[in-house]
Write a protein that holds these residues in place. Structure first.
Motif, short mmCIF file in Angstrom:
data_model
loop_
_atom_site.label_atom_id
_atom_site.label_comp_id
_atom_site.label_asym_id
_atom_site.label_seq_id
_atom_site.Cartn_x
_atom_site.Cartn_y
_atom_site.Cartn_z
N THR A 231 16.87 59.05 67.60
CA THR A 231 17.45 58.63 66.37
C THR A 231 18.72 57.79 66.67
OG1 THR A 231 16.96 60.83 65.46
CG2 THR A 231 18.60 59.37 64.24
N GLN A 234 17.26 54.27 68.12
CA GLN A 234 16.87 53.47 67.09
C GLN A 234 17.93 52.97 66.35
OE1 GLN A 234 13.93 52.17 67.12
NE2 GLN A 234 12.24 53.70 67.00
N GLN A 235 18.85 53.84 65.89
CA GLN A 235 19.99 53.30 65.02
C GLN A 235 20.84 52.13 65.87
OE1 GLN A 235 21.10 54.71 62.05
NE2 GLN A 235 23.14 53.16 62.08
N TRP A 240 15.52 50.51 63.79
CA TRP A 240 16.05 51.10 62.25
C TRP A 240 17.35 50.46 61.91
CZ3 TRP A 240 16.37 57.26 62.74
CH2 TRP A 240 14.99 57.60 63.17
#
Ligand code: SAH
Length: 241
Positions: A231, A234-235, A240
């Motif tokens: 997460t 990806q951020q 993302w």
């Protein structure tokens, strides 16, 4: 137009007018379990040609055929991210592979470390989990699950230019975070239940391509840590942003 209720991964090439013969298992699933019939739509992808809407042209108990009609999605590659992790108990390892495929890892690399509790993996079973996850999440790409490799061998053959997000439990509670950057080749490294040994930690921290990262003020289980790290990556770096 009828909505396709099944999305399947196949090995064959996909393109307009292409016919796809079904295996016994696929025919059983489509016609025995899902009760589909001639004329019904199915979505197919093979990891190379995007996603295609196909229709059933032959529907028997033990075999069948689909006809490829129109492309519904182009191939969408994930960012160049490897998830390297030390296998843990079976169900938790399955979970890590499934989540890695859903969250957009390009390659999944099981590693054995000084404190790894599981010395063997069923690579074919894990690969099947990655396929199922891709079918379910709408992805057009299936990450490869590599054979188990020793951490020291992986590091000895480390590919030039690939950066490493080293999730080090000794940083629990510290402020070490991953800085936002633009893409490139990356890998995330998650240790086993027993964590990394002191010699592994010293070697990893000295690598010029390693970014040491804390995953917050609590020690996470390896499966939680894998999802949390993906997460964050990806951020900060991935698709993302
Ligand atoms: N038994 C170890 C913890 C292992 S947790 C101990 O008590 O120290 C499993 C893996 O998850 C770790 O090797 C690390 O890669 C990751 N991890 C868990 N919590 C973390 C945290 N707060 N910061 C960084 N990495 C963490």
């Amino acid at each position: 137009m009828k909505q396709a209720k099944v999305r399947l991964y196949v090995e064959q090439a996909l393109g307009e007018g292409q016919t796809i013969p079904l295996t016994k298992e696929q025919a059983h699933y489509l016609f025995g379990v899902m009760r589909m019939a001639v004329g019904d739509p199915v979505l197919l992808f093979n990891g190379r040609d995007g996603e295609w809407r196909c229709c059933v042209t032959i529907a028997n108990k033990r075999n069948g055929e689909l006809l490829c009609e129109v492309q519904t999605k182009p191939l969408q590659m994930p960012p160049d991210l490897w998830l390297c992790f030390a296998p843990i108990k079976k169900a938790r390892t399955d979970f890590i592979v499934e989540k890695a495929a859903e969250m957009g890892a390009a390659r999944i690399v099981p590693i054995s470390t000084d404190f790894t509790n599981s010395e063997r993996i069923r690579q074919d079973r894990l690969q099947a989990h990655a396929v199922e996850a891709a079918e379910q999440c709408g992805g057009t790409y299936v990450p490869e699950v590599a054979e188990l490799i020793r951490l020291d061998r992986l590091l000895a053959d480390w590919p030039e230019g690939r950066q490493l997000m080293f999730c080090d439990e000794s940083e629990v509670g510290s402020a070490k975070r991953l800085a936002a950057t633009d893409g490139g080749s990356w890998a995330i490294l998650i240790g086993p239940e027993g964590g990394f040994s002191e010699s592994e930690r010293a070697r990893l921290r000295a690598l010029p391509f390693a970014h040491v990262v804390s995953l917050g003020p609590r020690i996470l289980r390896a499966d939680t840590a894998a999802v949390a790290a993906m997460t964050l990556w990806q951020q900060a770096v991935g698709d993302w942003q």
